[in-house]
Motif scaffolding. Structure first.
Motif, PDB file in Angstrom:
ATOM      1  N   CYS A 152     -29.946 -24.588  30.473  1.00 52.10           N
ATOM      2  CA  CYS A 152     -31.280 -24.367  29.768  1.00 52.10           C
ATOM      3  C   CYS A 152     -32.300 -25.083  30.338  1.00 52.10           C
ATOM      4  CB  CYS A 152     -31.138 -25.061  28.173  1.00 52.10           C
ATOM      5  SG  CYS A 152     -29.891 -24.715  27.376  1.00 52.10           S
ATOM      6  N   ASN A 159     -36.095 -24.652  25.587  1.00 54.30           N
ATOM      7  CA  ASN A 159     -34.725 -24.764  25.186  1.00 54.30           C
ATOM      8  C   ASN A 159     -34.591 -24.079  23.905  1.00 54.30           C
ATOM      9  OD1 ASN A 159     -33.086 -26.310  23.675  1.00 54.30           O
ATOM     10  ND2 ASN A 159     -32.702 -27.555  25.426  1.00 54.30           N
ATOM     11  N   GLU A 185     -31.393 -31.106  24.491  1.00 51.91           N
ATOM     12  CA  GLU A 185     -31.373 -30.263  23.534  1.00 51.91           C
ATOM     13  C   GLU A 185     -31.320 -31.020  22.144  1.00 51.91           C
ATOM     14  OE1 GLU A 185     -29.132 -30.418  26.121  1.00 51.91           O
ATOM     15  OE2 GLU A 185     -28.580 -28.187  26.469  1.00 51.91           O
ATOM     16  N   THR A 242     -26.519 -21.113  22.000  1.00 53.09           N
ATOM     17  CA  THR A 242     -27.985 -21.158  21.462  1.00 53.09           C
ATOM     18  C   THR A 242     -28.066 -21.025  19.766  1.00 53.09           C
ATOM     19  OG1 THR A 242     -28.495 -20.141  23.247  1.00 53.09           O
ATOM     20  CG2 THR A 242     -30.301 -20.357  21.869  1.00 53.09           C
TER      21      THR A 242
END
Lengths: 214, 516
Positions: B45, B65, B284, B348
């Motif tokens: 990402c 992301n 993330e 994701t």
């Protein structure tokens, strides 16, 4: 328990104020523990540390309260000003916003702190000269017009940190004989006056203001 | 042993569900055998990995992301939906259950040769009645979650003793009203909440150019500086983000300043959130936290982002992201905190699900103590004063001593209450504490104050040998690093006991007053 710290002639409460992220906590840790951390946790509420210094043969103990910078906290932090005899008003030399907000912090001190509080303007992060957004001249002129002392520091490379604290403490000490340091002028946040605080107006030293301190 | 059992009177309730087949039990991860995916196969990402300073590309980084290439999705098979997984899970629970009770499987369960479903032979009532006899907390919780409509009180009581990590996310969701208790609608309702969150994010994403560009232009040209819109904004009701008009230039100019200011403060605090814990450096995770805090703030202008909220969010992010990881074995909270990347273990879509769950959980938790976060923070002040009262009651000597040396509760307890003890206890113990807090109806809003009292009283003897400075220094950095679960259990039960005692006292006091 550091007993060596217990002997002192004067105890001064000093607060660190200024916008969030300007480096207040690192100034405090640099001065009291000689520590610096790029990623220290944000201050929630207040944090406290002390250090004693020698000044004109007297031992001055600084009781320094570090406050949270986010403005939404101001309502609650105002309670911490009571009893403070000094304030280091910190901005970040790379963030113009933090300098513009100095005015607001001054107003807050005016509203909540003792009228005789000694204020020093501190431009922190002087190691980041290439990102400098507030010139020394501007800050210095501002300080002068508002009757503040002024210094640029870097908690990261340890420049002027010692000087900033020593300078404000000695200024408080010098003004001590004239101003609001009478016995018993303690606040909610200082220790019980009768037991641990010794704030004697320096009787003979009133005239020696020019004496080089520290 | 298998057909008779100790029947707890309070456990006999509502009509009994008929069958037990095919029920998903939390996220029984240990029954799964998916292999971790080698990192070389996965397209990374785009996101920052270092704490970033406020930069021109800041606004685009905000969305980094969230929307990533769908190409990765096939690498992360959906975890829960498969029927065979569910059967495996049921079998796993059965096995545990039977080991626990020492009974042959056939005595309790039918394995239907026709459809392969496992059904319950023993009347449901009896199975339920044995729940109190089950010694394993994990199994007890498994059985509860199998129920068509688990009793909320029993769920609370069970989680009070600590929840195992495989069930924690689901149980927290249930107790925070994100996932319904009713089995039939669990999946669909949870999906709806997650979709709702995604829609919010989509709207926010569509609006981003309106406010970010405007603000940057303003900053560059005129030196207009952002200050105090938040302070000046009176407490307002929730904002309906879908009602914002993209053509309302004036509105966007104003919003732009406020939103940028919020985002800056969040950005400032993210690198300062558990900086010594690797997982919070993972891009993330930071992005999830940024979006949640920001969305929460713009939806709730009256109590928008306040320092400390970032800390309250951390256990939620940890629990819900950990829950969505595709791994061969359960990852303990301790191990999860030490991870330097989650990228190889979560897709994701699952990451978004975790984000949505954490958002709703955060919204709910903050709403439980919302007076802590409105202007002037009356909730904190009220709770600090309550804490002082409790200590005066349960440890008068300590209260008197602190008063004597000049220590005020406001000086140290502010952070305890503002961050729900996040800063005072090791992270994994905070998770345990939250199990217990969620295990009480008013755990977060009230029991927590008693917990703070139990915490300070733990150090009573030490404190009473200290002067002002030593005491403050101890209280602002409590030596709890070496604590373990039993220390936390101790203060939790202490807190619970005091809460009950003081409640009874006040009831009897009121009763006496009425009589007189």
């Amino acid at each position: 328990m550091a007993r060596s710290d217990d002997e002192y002639d004067y105890l001064f409460k000093v607060v660190l104020i200024g916008d969030a992220g300007v480096g207040k906590s690192n100034l405090l840790s640099r001065f009291t523990r000689n520590e610096f951390s790029l990623e220290s946790k944000s201050t929630i509420g207040v944090e406290f540390a002390t250090r004693s210094i020698q000044c004109e043969g007297k031992i001055i103990k600084a009781q320094i309260w570090d406050t949270a910078g986010q403005e939404r906290y101001r309502a609650i932090t105002s309670a911490y000003y009571r009893g403070a005899v000094g304030a280091l008003l910190v901005y970040d030399i790379t963030k113009k916003d933090s300098f513009d907000n100095v005015q607001r912090w001054l107003k807050e001190l005016k509203d909540h702190a003792d009228a005789n509080i000694v204020i020093m303007l501190v431009g922190n992060k002087s190691d980041l000269q290439h990102l400098k957004a507030v010139t020394t001249d501007d800050a210095s002129a501002f300080a002068e017009s508002n009757g503040l002392s002024f210094i640029e520091t870097s908690a990261l490379d340890n420049s002027n940190v010692e000087e900033a604290f020593r300078s404000i403490l000695s200024e408080i000490y010098r003004l001590g004989s004239k101003k609001a340091l009478e016995k018993g002028s303690t606040s909610n946040f200082a220790p019980n006056a009768t037991q641990t605080i010794v704030i004697n107006p320096p009787a003979d030293e009133g005239k020696t203001e020019k004496a080089k301190c520290c | 042993m298998t057909t008779t059992g100790y029947v707890d009177a309070e456990l006999i309730y509502d009509p009994l569900p008929k069958q037990l087949h095919g029920r998903a039990i939390g996220n029984a991860r240990e029954h799964m055998s998916l292999k971790p995916i080698p990192s070389t196969n996965v397209e990374r990402c785009s996101s920052e990995t270092k704490p970033q300073k406020f930069a021109p590309n800041f606004f685009s980084a905000f969305w980094a992301n969230y929307i990533v290439s769908p190409a990765r999705e096939h690498l992360f098979p959906k975890r829960r939906a498969s029927e065979s997984d569910e059967k495996t899970e049921v079998r796993g629970v059965k096995q545990l259950y039977l080991t626990e009770n020492g009974a042959p499987e056939s005595a309790v369960f039918n394995n239907s040769p026709n459809n392969g479903h496992t059904t319950l032979k023993t009347p449901r009532k009896l199975l339920r009645s044995r729940i109190p006899n089950v010694t394993s907390q994990a199994l007890k919780m498994d059985l509860l979650l199998l129920d068509e409509y688990p009793n909320r009180d029993i769920l609370r009581r069970t989680v009070w003793n600590g929840c195992c990590s495989k069930n924690r996310a689901q149980v927290w969701r249930m107790l925070l009203d994100i996932e319904p208790l009713d089995y039939e609608i669990r999946t669909s309702a949870l999906k709806a909440r997650r979709t709702e969150y995604r829609e919010h994010m989509k709207l926010l994403s569509d609006f981003t150019p309106h406010w970010s560009a405007q603000n940057q232009a303003e900053e560059n040209s005129s030196g207009v500086h952002l200050r105090d819109e938040l302070l000046a904004t009176p407490d307002q009701g929730p904002v309906n983000i879908s009602s914002l008009d993209s053509n309302d230039a004036e509105g966007w100019a104003k919003r732009s300043r406020t939103w940028t200011k919020i985002l800056r403060q969040i950005e400032l605090d993210l690198p300062r959130t558990h900086p010594d814990t690797p997982i919070f450096h993972v891009a993330e995770i930071r992005n999830i936290m940024r979006r949640i805090l920001f969305l929460y703030s713009i939806l709730n202008p009256g109590k928008s982002y306040m320092q400390g909220m970032n800390e309250i969010l951390t256990p939620l992010v940890v629990v819900f992201v950990n829950d969505q990881m595709v791994v061969t074995r359960e990852i303990s909270i301790e191990d999860f905190l030490m991870m330097h990347s989650v990228h190889d273990c979560i897709g994701t879509e699952h990451l978004e699900d975790a984000e949505a769950d954490a958002f709703w959980a955060f919204t709910r938790i903050v709403s439980l103590v919302e007076d802590n976060f409105i202007s002037d923070q009356p909730g904190i002040l009220r709770r600090i004063s309550r804490l002082e009262q409790i200590v005066r009651k349960v440890d008068p000597a300590l209260a008197a001593y602190l008063l004597d040396i000049g220590v005020e509760f406001l000086q140290f307890a502010y952070r305890w209450l503002n961050c729900l003890l996040m800063r005072e206890l090791p992270f994994q113990l905070v998770i345990r504490v939250w199990d217990a807090l969620l295990g009480e109806e008013d755990g977060i809003s009230d029991l927590h104050v008693y917990l703070c009292a139990a915490l300070i009283v733990r150090f009573s003897e030490q404190l009473q040998n200290m002067d002002f400075e030593e005491a403050i220094l101890l209280l602002q950095r409590l030596p709890t690093e070496g604590w373990n679960i039993s220390d936390v259990d101790e203060i939790l039960s202490q807190a619970h006991m005091w809460k009950e005692t003081l409640r009874l006292e006040s009831v009897s006091f009121q009763g006496q007053r009425k009589q007189s």
